[in-house]
Write a protein that holds these residues in place. Sequence first.
Motif, PDB file in Angstrom:
ATOM      1  N   ARG A  91       0.812  -1.415  -0.072  1.00  0.00           N
ATOM      2  CA  ARG A  91       0.066   0.103  -0.266  1.00  0.00           C
ATOM      3  C   ARG A  91       0.426   1.407   0.329  1.00  0.00           C
ATOM      4  O   ARG A  91       0.534   2.434  -0.850  1.00  0.00           O
ATOM      5  CB  ARG A  91      -0.695  -0.406   1.272  1.00  0.00           C
ATOM      6  CG  ARG A  91      -1.464   1.516   1.488  1.00  0.00           C
ATOM      7  CD  ARG A  91      -2.773   0.926   0.907  1.00  0.00           C
ATOM      8  NE  ARG A  91      -3.982   1.608   0.500  1.00  0.00           N
ATOM      9  CZ  ARG A  91      -5.626   2.355   0.615  1.00  0.00           C
ATOM     10  NH1 ARG A  91      -5.735   0.976  -0.346  1.00  0.00           N
ATOM     11  NH2 ARG A  91      -5.889   2.623   0.526  1.00  0.00           N
ATOM     12  N   GLN A 127       2.770   1.525  -3.549  1.00  0.00           N
ATOM     13  CA  GLN A 127       1.141   2.339  -3.714  1.00  0.00           C
ATOM     14  C   GLN A 127       1.033   3.198  -3.874  1.00  0.00           C
ATOM     15  O   GLN A 127       0.877   4.563  -5.257  1.00  0.00           O
ATOM     16  CB  GLN A 127      -0.024   1.517  -4.194  1.00  0.00           C
ATOM     17  CG  GLN A 127      -0.544  -0.309  -4.411  1.00  0.00           C
ATOM     18  CD  GLN A 127      -1.492  -0.418  -3.966  1.00  0.00           C
ATOM     19  OE1 GLN A 127      -2.404  -0.120  -3.288  1.00  0.00           O
ATOM     20  NE2 GLN A 127      -1.588  -1.592  -4.178  1.00  0.00           N
ATOM     21  N   ASP A 128       1.040   4.454  -2.996  1.00  0.00           N
ATOM     22  CA  ASP A 128       0.962   5.189  -1.932  1.00  0.00           C
ATOM     23  C   ASP A 128       2.330   6.462  -3.205  1.00  0.00           C
ATOM     24  O   ASP A 128       1.931   7.549  -3.455  1.00  0.00           O
ATOM     25  CB  ASP A 128       0.493   5.479  -1.020  1.00  0.00           C
ATOM     26  CG  ASP A 128      -0.237   5.778  -0.382  1.00  0.00           C
ATOM     27  OD1 ASP A 128      -1.230   5.042  -0.970  1.00  0.00           O
ATOM     28  OD2 ASP A 128      -0.371   5.050   0.974  1.00  0.00           O
ATOM     29  N   ALA A 163       1.598   6.824  -7.253  1.00  0.00           N
ATOM     30  CA  ALA A 163       0.449   7.698  -6.782  1.00  0.00           C
ATOM     31  C   ALA A 163       1.401   9.607  -7.123  1.00  0.00           C
ATOM     32  O   ALA A 163       0.730  10.453  -7.915  1.00  0.00           O
ATOM     33  CB  ALA A 163      -0.696   6.893  -6.351  1.00  0.00           C
ATOM     34  N   ALA A 183      -7.395  -4.680  -6.744  1.00  0.00           N
ATOM     35  CA  ALA A 183      -7.748  -3.180  -6.027  1.00  0.00           C
ATOM     36  C   ALA A 183      -6.966  -2.231  -6.475  1.00  0.00           C
ATOM     37  O   ALA A 183      -6.747  -0.897  -6.374  1.00  0.00           O
ATOM     38  CB  ALA A 183      -7.985  -3.448  -4.898  1.00  0.00           C
ATOM     39  N   GLU A 184      -5.197  -2.609  -7.030  1.00  0.00           N
ATOM     40  CA  GLU A 184      -4.911  -2.400  -7.542  1.00  0.00           C
ATOM     41  C   GLU A 184      -4.597  -1.400  -8.657  1.00  0.00           C
ATOM     42  O   GLU A 184      -4.061   0.182  -8.707  1.00  0.00           O
ATOM     43  CB  GLU A 184      -3.237  -3.103  -7.826  1.00  0.00           C
ATOM     44  CG  GLU A 184      -1.446  -2.280  -7.698  1.00  0.00           C
ATOM     45  CD  GLU A 184      -0.884  -2.788  -6.726  1.00  0.00           C
ATOM     46  OE1 GLU A 184       0.157  -3.042  -6.627  1.00  0.00           O
ATOM     47  OE2 GLU A 184      -0.241  -3.829  -8.221  1.00  0.00           O
ATOM     48  N   ARG A 224      -7.121   1.767  -8.122  1.00  0.00           N
ATOM     49  CA  ARG A 224      -6.818   2.539  -6.938  1.00  0.00           C
ATOM     50  C   ARG A 224      -5.283   3.665  -8.403  1.00  0.00           C
ATOM     51  O   ARG A 224      -5.765   4.637  -7.728  1.00  0.00           O
ATOM     52  CB  ARG A 224      -5.627   2.153  -6.179  1.00  0.00           C
ATOM     53  CG  ARG A 224      -5.346   2.787  -5.413  1.00  0.00           C
ATOM     54  CD  ARG A 224      -4.904   2.488  -3.862  1.00  0.00           C
ATOM     55  NE  ARG A 224      -4.833   3.172  -3.214  1.00  0.00           N
ATOM     56  CZ  ARG A 224      -3.676   3.307  -2.355  1.00  0.00           C
ATOM     57  NH1 ARG A 224      -2.183   3.035  -2.449  1.00  0.00           N
ATOM     58  NH2 ARG A 224      -2.902   4.792  -1.520  1.00  0.00           N
ATOM     59  N   LEU A 225      -4.752   2.962  -8.748  1.00  0.00           N
ATOM     60  CA  LEU A 225      -3.626   3.506  -9.543  1.00  0.00           C
ATOM     61  C   LEU A 225      -3.721   4.254 -11.459  1.00  0.00           C
ATOM     62  O   LEU A 225      -3.700   5.080 -12.059  1.00  0.00           O
ATOM     63  CB  LEU A 225      -2.682   2.572 -10.053  1.00  0.00           C
ATOM     64  CG  LEU A 225      -2.071   2.394  -8.415  1.00  0.00           C
ATOM     65  CD1 LEU A 225      -0.381   1.613  -8.573  1.00  0.00           C
ATOM     66  CD2 LEU A 225      -1.358   4.113  -7.792  1.00  0.00           C
TER      67      LEU A 225
END
Length: 273
Positions: A221, A224-225, A228, A246-247, A250-251
């Motif tokens: 996570r 991923q942050d 982003a 989910a990834e 999110r991206l």
Amino acid sequence: MTHDVNAMTHDPAAPEAADTPVFSVGGLWKVFGPKAAAAKVPGSEHAELAPAALREATGCTAAVRDVSFDVRKGEVFVVMGLSGSGKSTLVRCLTRLIEPTAGTLSIDGEDVLAMDAARLRELRRHRAAMVFQHFGLLPHRTVLDNVAYGLEIQGVSRAERRAKAAEMVAKVGLDGLEDRRPGQLSGGQQQRVGLARALAADPEVLLFDEPFSALDPLIRREMQDEVARLHHDEGRTMVFITHDLAEALRLGDRIALMRDGRIVQLGTPEEIV
């Protein structure tokens, strides 16, 4: 809810078509197997066969089957699929780490398939940098020297490359760890080193091949942050490969879903859901 691939490729809010895509892929195939049979698959009676039937008929495996898409400047284009869907083969075809069997492929309007060895090296060193799942760090080098390695290959002076590497180390949040060896870092920290190394070359496009799948959920996570944040701060074009919905949601600005070597859906996260 299923959408037709072609119906989902046009986004009214997208940049005008006059803007040259960063990557443009058309009718791309990658077939593994006997050369004679491989050459017959695209456009032949074998082209529509299911994977098992194709293997039986030709001895070949079509990892990428007639794939077409554009990657727009400044977007995060996610390719998602289960293991064996062809997504990792596809991203390696973009810089010819794997040679496509058929189709068209260009970067900024330049034909990638026509590039000679020197032009390909320039593409991989300066224009499209890869971040792999397995970090590929040099164990005997420090964090700083690992990050600077690509610049060293490019012939950048020691002082300049170390200054650039230090800047990238700070950008990915590894300040104070410059003199450590990879073996002294956690998995998440090692992946940050890999990301900093890719960024140091200042590429036009970052290509991520399931970079976080080996990390535990919390570190994943965080990474991923980080991606982003980098995209928000720099607007850099990214192609991101993942098997995690989910990834992807999110991206991704747009998501291509792959199955059996084909793109079966392509659209924004909202359209995919």
